[in-house]
Design an enzyme around this catalytic site. Structure first.
Site, PDB file in Angstrom:
ATOM      1  N   ASN A  10      43.733  39.892  35.613  1.00  0.00           N
ATOM      2  CA  ASN A  10      43.824  40.775  36.783  1.00  0.00           C
ATOM      3  C   ASN A  10      43.075  40.117  37.932  1.00  0.00           C
ATOM      4  O   ASN A  10      41.842  40.068  37.925  1.00  0.00           O
ATOM      5  CB  ASN A  10      43.198  42.139  36.402  1.00  0.00           C
ATOM      6  CG  ASN A  10      43.092  43.075  37.584  1.00  0.00           C
ATOM      7  OD1 ASN A  10      43.666  42.832  38.648  1.00  0.00           O
ATOM      8  ND2 ASN A  10      42.354  44.161  37.395  1.00  0.00           N
ATOM      9  N   LYS A  12      42.817  41.088  40.935  1.00  0.00           N
ATOM     10  CA  LYS A  12      42.278  42.067  41.900  1.00  0.00           C
ATOM     11  C   LYS A  12      42.583  41.612  43.337  1.00  0.00           C
ATOM     12  O   LYS A  12      43.698  41.128  43.593  1.00  0.00           O
ATOM     13  CB  LYS A  12      40.775  42.274  41.643  1.00  0.00           C
ATOM     14  CG  LYS A  12      40.502  42.595  40.173  1.00  0.00           C
ATOM     15  CD  LYS A  12      39.113  43.076  39.897  1.00  0.00           C
ATOM     16  CE  LYS A  12      38.967  43.354  38.400  1.00  0.00           C
ATOM     17  NZ  LYS A  12      37.710  43.952  38.034  1.00  0.00           N
ATOM     18  N   HIS A  97      43.472  51.594  36.565  1.00  0.00           N
ATOM     19  CA  HIS A  97      42.252  50.779  36.508  1.00  0.00           C
ATOM     20  C   HIS A  97      41.086  51.604  37.053  1.00  0.00           C
ATOM     21  O   HIS A  97      41.247  52.373  37.993  1.00  0.00           O
ATOM     22  CB  HIS A  97      42.436  49.495  37.319  1.00  0.00           C
ATOM     23  CG  HIS A  97      41.330  48.514  37.077  1.00  0.00           C
ATOM     24  ND1 HIS A  97      40.100  48.636  37.666  1.00  0.00           N
ATOM     25  CD2 HIS A  97      41.255  47.425  36.264  1.00  0.00           C
ATOM     26  CE1 HIS A  97      39.318  47.652  37.235  1.00  0.00           C
ATOM     27  NE2 HIS A  97      39.999  46.910  36.390  1.00  0.00           N
ATOM     28  N   GLU A  99      38.710  50.910  38.908  1.00  0.00           N
ATOM     29  CA  GLU A  99      38.424  50.746  40.341  1.00  0.00           C
ATOM     30  C   GLU A  99      39.326  51.651  41.163  1.00  0.00           C
ATOM     31  O   GLU A  99      38.924  52.196  42.189  1.00  0.00           O
ATOM     32  CB  GLU A  99      38.595  49.263  40.737  1.00  0.00           C
ATOM     33  CG  GLU A  99      37.429  48.434  40.223  1.00  0.00           C
ATOM     34  CD  GLU A  99      37.733  46.979  39.951  1.00  0.00           C
ATOM     35  OE1 GLU A  99      38.777  46.470  40.408  1.00  0.00           O
ATOM     36  OE2 GLU A  99      36.922  46.344  39.245  1.00  0.00           O
ATOM     37  N   GLU A 169      38.500  49.662  28.610  1.00  0.00           N
ATOM     38  CA  GLU A 169      37.530  48.954  29.442  1.00  0.00           C
ATOM     39  C   GLU A 169      36.338  49.878  29.724  1.00  0.00           C
ATOM     40  O   GLU A 169      36.437  50.745  30.608  1.00  0.00           O
ATOM     41  CB  GLU A 169      38.158  48.555  30.775  1.00  0.00           C
ATOM     42  CG  GLU A 169      39.384  47.679  30.655  1.00  0.00           C
ATOM     43  CD  GLU A 169      39.625  46.906  31.943  1.00  0.00           C
ATOM     44  OE1 GLU A 169      39.529  45.676  31.900  1.00  0.00           O
ATOM     45  OE2 GLU A 169      39.903  47.531  32.982  1.00  0.00           O
ATOM     46  N   GLY A 175      32.797  43.543  35.265  1.00  0.00           N
ATOM     47  CA  GLY A 175      32.160  42.721  36.284  1.00  0.00           C
ATOM     48  C   GLY A 175      30.641  42.676  36.209  1.00  0.00           C
ATOM     49  O   GLY A 175      29.988  42.203  37.138  1.00  0.00           O
ATOM     50  N   SER A 215      34.133  41.973  31.427  1.00  0.00           N
ATOM     51  CA  SER A 215      33.281  40.773  31.365  1.00  0.00           C
ATOM     52  C   SER A 215      33.684  39.784  30.277  1.00  0.00           C
ATOM     53  O   SER A 215      32.830  39.104  29.699  1.00  0.00           O
ATOM     54  CB  SER A 215      31.798  41.169  31.198  1.00  0.00           C
ATOM     55  OG  SER A 215      31.348  41.875  32.335  1.00  0.00           O
ATOM     56  N   GLY A 237      37.263  38.816  36.418  1.00  0.00           N
ATOM     57  CA  GLY A 237      36.601  37.692  37.086  1.00  0.00           C
ATOM     58  C   GLY A 237      36.983  36.309  36.576  1.00  0.00           C
ATOM     59  O   GLY A 237      37.259  35.405  37.378  1.00  0.00           O
TER      60      GLY A 237
HETATM   61  P1  PGA Z   1      35.934  41.646  34.535  1.00  0.00           P
HETATM   62  O1  PGA Z   1      37.066  42.692  34.977  1.00  0.00           O
HETATM   63  O2  PGA Z   1      36.542  40.745  33.504  1.00  0.00           O
HETATM   64  O3  PGA Z   1      35.577  40.926  35.803  1.00  0.00           O
HETATM   65  O4  PGA Z   1      34.814  42.447  33.994  1.00  0.00           O
HETATM   66  C1  PGA Z   1      37.859  43.323  34.013  1.00  0.00           C
HETATM   67  C2  PGA Z   1      38.798  44.294  34.674  1.00  0.00           C
HETATM   68  O5  PGA Z   1      38.453  44.852  35.717  1.00  0.00           O
HETATM   69  O6  PGA Z   1      39.889  44.528  34.156  1.00  0.00           O
END
Ligand code: PGA
Length: 258
Positions: A10, A12, A97, A99, A169, A175, A215, A237
């Site tokens: 992803n 983002k 998601h 976010e 998640e 993150g 992460s 990330g």
């Molecule tokens: P991350 O993001 O690997 O940066 O923790 C995961 C995600 O938001 O799906």
């Protein structure tokens, strides 16, 4: 890992249009020599979808997904993206998601409508669920996740359920570098499968793919993808760094042969 592994990146809002194409090209090149019996899906920004889809069109390993879609097919929704607009380019789409839930106020009901619409258009929904740090500290992780599963799947036709991918998640792991205990992740995955099995049947529950996200990096991926009930990972990330992303795919390729 029980099925063909699935790895979703992803991106983002991290990359410019130009960087998206460069990084997509680099990932394609790095993965071309990896012996991998699974599926890799990259979710670029909406703007880069057509070009990334074009770059991946001859690859059997690489697919393309959108990061979001609106729950209506069309209409007066300024700034939104319709399923009709992503459909020529994306076979996958992330929905719900954390976010988007936190920043755009997306609800489980909206997520459910998006899933319905995506299934109608034969796009695989990658449905994100997970608990906040407060919920975790109060010992509410399982309650939150099972509640989300029940709301989201409510009313969906059983024949389309195996198409769905569920990404667990924990929000506090996204993150942050904070990793959940792999045994806890496995427990939640197996519990979700059990709930689906009881509500529908074991065959449907077995066919749904469950991913871990939060992460994920090359040095920790094997702690998760080898857990019972985990069919792959959703990577944020690390997915915009071609070498890191390729190393995650390579680690899973090795793990899946053991
Ligand atoms: P991350 O993001 O690997 O940066 O923790 C995961 C995600 O938001 O799906």
């Amino acid at each position: 890992m029980e099925k063909k592994p699935l790895i979703i990146g992803n991106w983002k809002m991290e990359l410019s249009y130009r960087s998206s194409l460069e990084i997509a090209g680099a990932i394609r090149k790095l993965l071309s020599s990896v012996d991998f019996n699974g599926q890799v899906v990259i979710c670029p920004s909406t703007l880069a979808l057509p070009e990334v889809a074009d770059l991946f069109k001859n690859s059997t390993k690489l697919g393309v997904g959108a990061q979001n879609v609106h729950w209506e097919e069309k209409g007066a929704w300024t700034g939104e993206t319709s399923v009709m607009q992503i459909k020529p380019f994306a076979s996958w789409c992330i929905v719900g998601h954390s976010e988007r839930r936190a920043l755009a106020g997306e609800t489980d009901e909206q997520v459910r409508r998006k899933i319905e619409l995506l299934l109608k258009h034969e796009i695989t929904p990658v449905v994100c669920i997970g608990e906040t740090i407060e919920e975790r500290n109060q010992g509410q992780s399982i309650k939150k996740v099972t509640g989300q599963i029940s709301t989201i799947l409510e009313g969906l036709h059983r024949s389309s359920l195996p198409q769905i991918v569920i990404a667990y998640e924990p929000i506090w792991a996204i993150g942050t570098g904070e990793m959940p205990n792999p045994d806890d992740v496995s427990e939640i995955m197996l519990l979700m499968r059990k709930i689906i099995s009881e509500k529908y049947d074991a065959n449907i529950a077995d066919r749904i793919r469950f991913l871990y996200g939060g992460s994920v990096k090359p040095n920790n991926v094997s702690d998760y993808d080898t857990q019972p009930g985990v069919d792959g990972v959703l990577v944020g990330g690390a997915s915009v760094h071609p070498m890191q992303f390729a190393d995650i795919v390579k680690a899973i390729a090795v793990d899946s042969t053991q």
